[in-house]
Design a protein around this motif. Structure first.
Motif, PDB file in Angstrom:
ATOM      1  N   LEU A  67       0.833  -1.190   0.000  1.00  0.00           N
ATOM      2  CA  LEU A  67       0.000   0.000   0.000  1.00  0.00           C
ATOM      3  C   LEU A  67       0.873   1.248   0.000  1.00  0.00           C
ATOM      4  CD1 LEU A  67      -3.044   0.916   0.325  1.00  0.00           C
ATOM      5  CD2 LEU A  67      -2.504   1.191   2.744  1.00  0.00           C
ATOM      6  N   ASP A  68       0.509   2.220  -0.824  1.00  0.00           N
ATOM      7  CA  ASP A  68       1.241   3.489  -0.889  1.00  0.00           C
ATOM      8  C   ASP A  68       0.782   4.363   0.278  1.00  0.00           C
ATOM      9  OD1 ASP A  68       2.379   5.938  -1.464  1.00  0.00           O
ATOM     10  OD2 ASP A  68       1.957   5.836  -3.620  1.00  0.00           O
ATOM     11  N   VAL A  69       1.440   4.199   1.403  1.00  0.00           N
ATOM     12  CA  VAL A  69       1.029   4.878   2.633  1.00  0.00           C
ATOM     13  C   VAL A  69       1.138   6.390   2.491  1.00  0.00           C
ATOM     14  CG1 VAL A  69       1.616   5.214   5.071  1.00  0.00           C
ATOM     15  CG2 VAL A  69       1.560   2.899   4.101  1.00  0.00           C
ATOM     16  N   GLU A  70       2.168   6.849   1.822  1.00  0.00           N
ATOM     17  CA  GLU A  70       2.338   8.298   1.659  1.00  0.00           C
ATOM     18  C   GLU A  70       1.183   8.890   0.856  1.00  0.00           C
ATOM     19  OE1 GLU A  70       4.020  11.744   2.694  1.00  0.00           O
ATOM     20  OE2 GLU A  70       4.712   9.758   3.325  1.00  0.00           O
ATOM     21  N   PHE A  71       0.744   8.166  -0.162  1.00  0.00           N
ATOM     22  CA  PHE A  71      -0.404   8.607  -0.958  1.00  0.00           C
ATOM     23  C   PHE A  71      -1.657   8.699  -0.084  1.00  0.00           C
ATOM     24  CE2 PHE A  71      -4.168   7.244  -3.437  1.00  0.00           C
ATOM     25  CZ  PHE A  71      -4.273   8.329  -4.291  1.00  0.00           C
ATOM     26  N   VAL A  72      -1.884   7.691   0.751  1.00  0.00           N
ATOM     27  CA  VAL A  72      -3.066   7.697   1.619  1.00  0.00           C
ATOM     28  C   VAL A  72      -2.989   8.868   2.597  1.00  0.00           C
ATOM     29  CG1 VAL A  72      -4.453   6.374   3.247  1.00  0.00           C
ATOM     30  CG2 VAL A  72      -3.289   5.190   1.378  1.00  0.00           C
ATOM     31  N   LYS A  73      -1.813   9.163   3.105  1.00  0.00           N
ATOM     32  CA  LYS A  73      -1.652  10.302   4.006  1.00  0.00           C
ATOM     33  C   LYS A  73      -1.970  11.612   3.291  1.00  0.00           C
ATOM     34  CE  LYS A  73       1.775   8.272   7.147  1.00  0.00           C
ATOM     35  NZ  LYS A  73       3.191   8.318   7.611  1.00  0.00           N
ATOM     36  N   VAL A 116      -7.539  -8.034   0.609  1.00  0.00           N
ATOM     37  CA  VAL A 116      -8.157  -6.720   0.415  1.00  0.00           C
ATOM     38  C   VAL A 116      -8.706  -6.187   1.734  1.00  0.00           C
ATOM     39  CG1 VAL A 116     -10.077  -5.504  -0.689  1.00  0.00           C
ATOM     40  CG2 VAL A 116      -8.677  -7.084  -2.017  1.00  0.00           C
ATOM     41  N   ALA A 117      -9.311  -7.053   2.532  1.00  0.00           N
ATOM     42  CA  ALA A 117      -9.890  -6.611   3.808  1.00  0.00           C
ATOM     43  C   ALA A 117      -8.811  -6.026   4.724  1.00  0.00           C
ATOM     44  CB  ALA A 117     -10.595  -7.774   4.496  1.00  0.00           C
ATOM     45  N   LYS A 118      -7.653  -6.656   4.782  1.00  0.00           N
ATOM     46  CA  LYS A 118      -6.559  -6.147   5.620  1.00  0.00           C
ATOM     47  C   LYS A 118      -6.094  -4.775   5.137  1.00  0.00           C
ATOM     48  CE  LYS A 118      -4.815 -10.694   6.976  1.00  0.00           C
ATOM     49  NZ  LYS A 118      -3.730 -11.699   6.797  1.00  0.00           N
ATOM     50  N   ARG A 119      -6.023  -4.604   3.827  1.00  0.00           N
ATOM     51  CA  ARG A 119      -5.582  -3.319   3.278  1.00  0.00           C
ATOM     52  C   ARG A 119      -6.625  -2.225   3.530  1.00  0.00           C
ATOM     53  NH1 ARG A 119      -1.406  -3.665  -0.830  1.00  0.00           N
ATOM     54  NH2 ARG A 119      -2.484  -2.222  -2.234  1.00  0.00           N
ATOM     55  N   ILE A 120      -7.889  -2.589   3.477  1.00  0.00           N
ATOM     56  CA  ILE A 120      -8.945  -1.618   3.778  1.00  0.00           C
ATOM     57  C   ILE A 120      -8.811  -1.113   5.212  1.00  0.00           C
ATOM     58  CG2 ILE A 120     -11.431  -1.397   4.184  1.00  0.00           C
ATOM     59  CD1 ILE A 120     -11.845  -3.159   1.686  1.00  0.00           C
ATOM     60  N   LYS A 121      -8.581  -2.025   6.144  1.00  0.00           N
ATOM     61  CA  LYS A 121      -8.424  -1.624   7.539  1.00  0.00           C
ATOM     62  C   LYS A 121      -7.200  -0.730   7.719  1.00  0.00           C
ATOM     63  CE  LYS A 121     -10.720  -5.758   9.320  1.00  0.00           C
ATOM     64  NZ  LYS A 121     -11.910  -5.069   9.844  1.00  0.00           N
ATOM     65  N   GLN A 122      -6.140  -0.986   6.957  1.00  0.00           N
ATOM     66  CA  GLN A 122      -4.942  -0.155   7.016  1.00  0.00           C
ATOM     67  C   GLN A 122      -5.256   1.264   6.536  1.00  0.00           C
ATOM     68  OE1 GLN A 122      -1.693  -1.752   4.708  1.00  0.00           O
ATOM     69  NE2 GLN A 122      -0.226  -0.196   5.397  1.00  0.00           N
ATOM     70  N   VAL A 123      -6.036   1.372   5.450  1.00  0.00           N
ATOM     71  CA  VAL A 123      -6.424   2.682   4.924  1.00  0.00           C
ATOM     72  C   VAL A 123      -7.298   3.421   5.927  1.00  0.00           C
ATOM     73  CG1 VAL A 123      -7.708   3.877   3.113  1.00  0.00           C
ATOM     74  CG2 VAL A 123      -6.202   1.978   2.518  1.00  0.00           C
ATOM     75  N   GLU A 124      -8.249   2.704   6.518  1.00  0.00           N
ATOM     76  CA  GLU A 124      -9.137   3.335   7.509  1.00  0.00           C
ATOM     77  C   GLU A 124      -8.353   3.888   8.691  1.00  0.00           C
ATOM     78  OE1 GLU A 124     -13.532   1.346   7.226  1.00  0.00           O
ATOM     79  OE2 GLU A 124     -12.015   0.233   8.367  1.00  0.00           O
ATOM     80  N   ASP A 125      -7.349   3.152   9.123  1.00  0.00           N
ATOM     81  CA  ASP A 125      -6.535   3.606  10.263  1.00  0.00           C
ATOM     82  C   ASP A 125      -5.825   4.922   9.943  1.00  0.00           C
ATOM     83  OD1 ASP A 125      -7.285   1.451  11.780  1.00  0.00           O
ATOM     84  OD2 ASP A 125      -5.460   0.284  11.398  1.00  0.00           O
ATOM     85  N   LEU A 127      -6.744   7.169   7.395  1.00  0.00           N
ATOM     86  CA  LEU A 127      -7.697   8.238   7.056  1.00  0.00           C
ATOM     87  C   LEU A 127      -8.536   8.671   8.255  1.00  0.00           C
ATOM     88  CD1 LEU A 127      -9.160   7.152   3.585  1.00  0.00           C
ATOM     89  CD2 LEU A 127      -7.307   8.760   4.042  1.00  0.00           C
ATOM     90  N   GLU A 128      -8.674   7.769   9.237  1.00  0.00           N
ATOM     91  CA  GLU A 128      -9.559   8.020  10.378  1.00  0.00           C
ATOM     92  C   GLU A 128     -10.983   8.302   9.895  1.00  0.00           C
ATOM     93  OE1 GLU A 128      -7.278  11.205  12.270  1.00  0.00           O
ATOM     94  OE2 GLU A 128      -6.583   9.746  13.753  1.00  0.00           O
ATOM     95  N   ARG A 129     -11.381   7.537   8.895  1.00  0.00           N
ATOM     96  CA  ARG A 129     -12.716   7.614   8.304  1.00  0.00           C
ATOM     97  C   ARG A 129     -13.137   6.219   7.856  1.00  0.00           C
ATOM     98  NH1 ARG A 129     -10.125  12.268   7.248  1.00  0.00           N
ATOM     99  NH2 ARG A 129     -11.310  14.221   6.993  1.00  0.00           N
ATOM    100  N   PRO A 130     -14.447   5.965   7.759  1.00  0.00           N
ATOM    101  CA  PRO A 130     -14.902   4.687   7.211  1.00  0.00           C
ATOM    102  C   PRO A 130     -14.489   4.551   5.743  1.00  0.00           C
ATOM    103  CG  PRO A 130     -16.690   5.836   8.342  1.00  0.00           C
ATOM    104  CD  PRO A 130     -15.563   6.811   8.200  1.00  0.00           C
ATOM    105  N   PHE A 131     -14.181   3.345   5.339  1.00  0.00           N
ATOM    106  CA  PHE A 131     -13.846   3.060   3.947  1.00  0.00           C
ATOM    107  C   PHE A 131     -15.117   2.626   3.227  1.00  0.00           C
ATOM    108  CE2 PHE A 131     -12.276   0.865   0.279  1.00  0.00           C
ATOM    109  CZ  PHE A 131     -11.055   1.460  -0.025  1.00  0.00           C
TER     110      PHE A 131
END
Length: 269
Positions: A67-73, A116-125, A127-131
């Motif tokens: 996952l591109d963490v910097e992009f998500v940030k 995919v589910a694990k990556r979704i939870k990573q994104v939610e953490d 963004l601090e928002r629901p995916f």
């Protein structure tokens, strides 16, 4: 609520006057995050006055790459700056060792569900928002071990995330993969739906539809949207139009049709 996808060419008009029938806008954050100058000021003007939803293009939630963490940030910074709470993405991927500039189907397998589910939870953490996950149109299903319907439901359940239900994609896939669109629609979990998409598409052949967002919504898709409201209830609904964009007066005809179907849906409950 009824919304419209915002394009840069609409900024001048809507900063002057936005029709009352348009109650929210949707944007792809990738197309707006780096805007400054006149466009940036106009965009901020609109986000201060109207509700905005973000629908991403390049998160690549199913990518084999990390996952591109910097992009998500960067996405989070953008959402925070404009007080946008709604962020959705496609149940697909668009990157591997490079960016493919297209939405590729994820194999319908148990392993892919967990991945995919694990990556979704990573994104939610981050963004601090629901995916919010969108069911996508696809034209091949390599390595499938389950149906699209079962795969979508499995990911939603394991990730415990919300659903952006794209009615046109259901119709397009039902033609291309020869399944019952209404049965698929009924199988989607009402309690997970956050909002809806409706759009036009291109008829390549009698048994091939291409999801283009470049044409008017056709009658069978309107019917499916009507049935969606009857089955699941009325949710915010966005008209997608990405090219061949007619004047606002023409777009309002379809926006008004969504309003009318929503009123029918409310009245039928």
């Amino acid at each position: 609520m009824v919304g419209l996808g915002l394009r840069r060419e609409m900024l001048d008009e809507f900063c002057q006057q936005t029709p009352n029938q348009i109650e929210f806008f949707e944007v792809a954050p990738e197309n707006w995050m780096t805007l400054g100058g006149k466009f940036g000021k106009q965009f901020k003007q609109l986000t201060e006055r109207y509700a905005f939803f973000c629908h991403g293009l390049s998160l690549s939630i199913g990518s084999p790459e990390a996952l591109d963490v910097e992009f998500v940030k960067n996405i989070k910074t953008f959402l925070d700056a404009h007080n946008i709470d709604v962020y959705s993405e496609h149940l697909s991927y668009c990157s591997g060792t490079g960016h493919m500039y297209d939405l590729m189907p994820i194999p319908f397998t148990d392993d892919a569900v967990s991945y995919v589910a694990k990556r979704i939870k990573q994104v939610e953490d981050i963004l601090e928002r629901p995916f919010i996950l969108e069911n996508v149109s696809f034209y091949a299903a390599p390595g499938a071990q389950m149906s699209e319907q079962d795969f979508v439901n499995a990911v939603l359940s394991e990730a415990d995330c919300q659903l952006l239900l794209d009615v046109n994609n259901i119709y397009v896939n039902s033609i291309n993969h020869q399944y019952d669109a209404l049965k698929f629609l009924k199988a989607m979990p009402s309690e997970r739906i956050k909002y809806l998409h409706v759009a036009g598409h291109y008829e390549e052949d009698v048994d091939l539809r291409v999801d283009t967002h470049g044409a008017d919504v056709i009658d069978p898709v309107w019917k499916l949207l009507e049935q969606c409201y009857q089955i699941h209830g009325v949710y915010p609904t966005l008209l997608e139009r990405d090219f061949n964009i007619p004047p606002t007066s023409e777009l309002l005809k379809e926006i008004n049709q969504i309003h009318a179907l929503q009123q029918q849906g409310i009245a039928s409950k």
